[in-house]
Design an enzyme around this catalytic site. Structure first.
Site, PDB file in Angstrom:
ATOM      1  N   HIS A 182       0.825  -1.461   0.041  1.00 53.51           N
ATOM      2  CA  HIS A 182       0.119   0.006   0.029  1.00 53.51           C
ATOM      3  C   HIS A 182       0.932   1.312  -0.026  1.00 53.51           C
ATOM      4  CE1 HIS A 182      -2.526  -2.854   2.136  1.00 53.51           C
ATOM      5  NE2 HIS A 182      -3.539  -2.582   1.105  1.00 53.51           N
TER       6      HIS A 182
ATOM      7  N   LYS B  42      -0.856  -7.000  -7.618  1.00 49.67           N
ATOM      8  CA  LYS B  42      -0.953  -8.633  -7.079  1.00 49.67           C
ATOM      9  C   LYS B  42      -2.456  -8.955  -7.247  1.00 49.67           C
ATOM     10  CE  LYS B  42      -1.564  -9.322  -2.742  1.00 49.67           C
ATOM     11  NZ  LYS B  42      -2.986  -9.956  -2.737  1.00 49.67           N
TER      12      LYS B  42
END
Ligand code: PAF
Length: 284
Positions: free
Chosen positions: A37, A149
């Site tokens: 993140h 991802k």
């Protein structure tokens, strides 16, 4: 850094920025923030005048037997990381703010949700499409940042934004990995030390397939068998799926040609982990 729990609050803030001709980037998250993140936030900071991080564990993208109740949360850590990275605002609504009752509307890209994780998690991408559409309307960003991802998620949202003429640029960002190759994921926190060690098999298997493509292997069955065999060699791992698809319609391919997504999911105990690579192959 301003923290907003209401749609109106964050919307007014973003509109004040836009009135001042500032560009806005959004990083949608479900919290429990990690270096993956952080990489999205850093990229958003580099490319925009102002950055909003959204932190919302979205109930509509969890199936009835999935981990909504136990999904990891760490609000204090998330706030301090966002602060440290220079996030300008966190939007952290309660479920009732996002989904007031009654609520009937659905948003879906069905064709792209059939394969890969869509097959194992029915309804998951419908929930993702709904919440991200709402987050885009609420935060009205110029750019939005997504980690690869969740590659299927990115390709679905890119299609959604194009089909619905959403005025936002989606920015795909590389997978961030632990030094031993494990892709960062909030769900890695579920793994015990033995499972954590064994979890590296997924990336090892995908890396072996990628190297085989580099050496000239184009036959998808051979590649997928190779991945399945390597994962099967780890007694704690149970393969959920491994597939290769093209990246427009996400339909399965039999040969690696053009841009392909090779993706896999496996169970490590009660934890489902995903990983993938995108391969761009062109004839010389
Ligand atoms: O990738 C995620 O964390 C979630 O699916 C997203 C995009 C924040 C939507 O809830």
């Amino acid at each position: 850094m301003e923290i907003h729990k209401t749609i109106n609050g964050v919307r007014q803030l973003v509109r004040s920025w836009k009135k001042a001709n500032l560009t806005v980037g959004v990083v949608p998250t479900m919290g429990f923030l990690h270096e993956g993140h952080a990489s999205l936030i850093k990229r958003a900071k580099a490319e925009n005048d102002r950055v909003v991080a959204t932190i919302f564990v979205n109930p509509t993208q969890f199936g009835p037997n999935e981990d909504l109740a136990t999904y990891p949360r760490d609000w204090d850590h998330d706030v301090s990381l966002c602060e440290k990275l220079g996030v300008d605002s966190i939007f952290n609504p309660e479920p009732a703010e996002m989904y007031p009752s009654p609520f009937f509307t659905e948003v879906e890209v069905p064709e792209l949700s059939l394969e890969l994780c869509g097959a194992s998690r029915p309804g998951h991408f419908k929930g993702v499409c709904l919440v991200v559409t709402k987050l885009f309307h609420i935060t009205e960003p110029h750019k939005a940042y997504f980690g690869l991802k969740d590659a299927q998620q990115y390709f679905i949202l890119k299609r959604l934004a194009a089909d619905l003429n959403l005025d936002v640029t989606l920015v795909p960002c590389p997978i961030v990995r632990e030094p031993d190759g494990l892709a960062l994921s909030s769900r890695n926190s579920y793994l015990n030390p033995v499972e954590r060690q064994a979890a590296t098999v997924l990336n090892k298997a995908l890396t072996a397939a990628k190297e085989a493509i580099d050496k000239g292997e184009r036959n998808v069955k051979t590649l997928l068998d190779m991945i399945a065999d390597i994962v099967a060699g780890e007694p704690l791992a149970k393969l959920d799926y491994v597939q290769a698809v093209e990246t427009v319609g996400l339909t399965p391919v039999t040969r690696i040609e053009g841009e392909c997504l090779v993706a896999a999911a496996m169970w490590m105990g009660k934890t489902r982990l995903i990983d993938n690579f995108v391969y761009l192959w062109r004839k010389n």
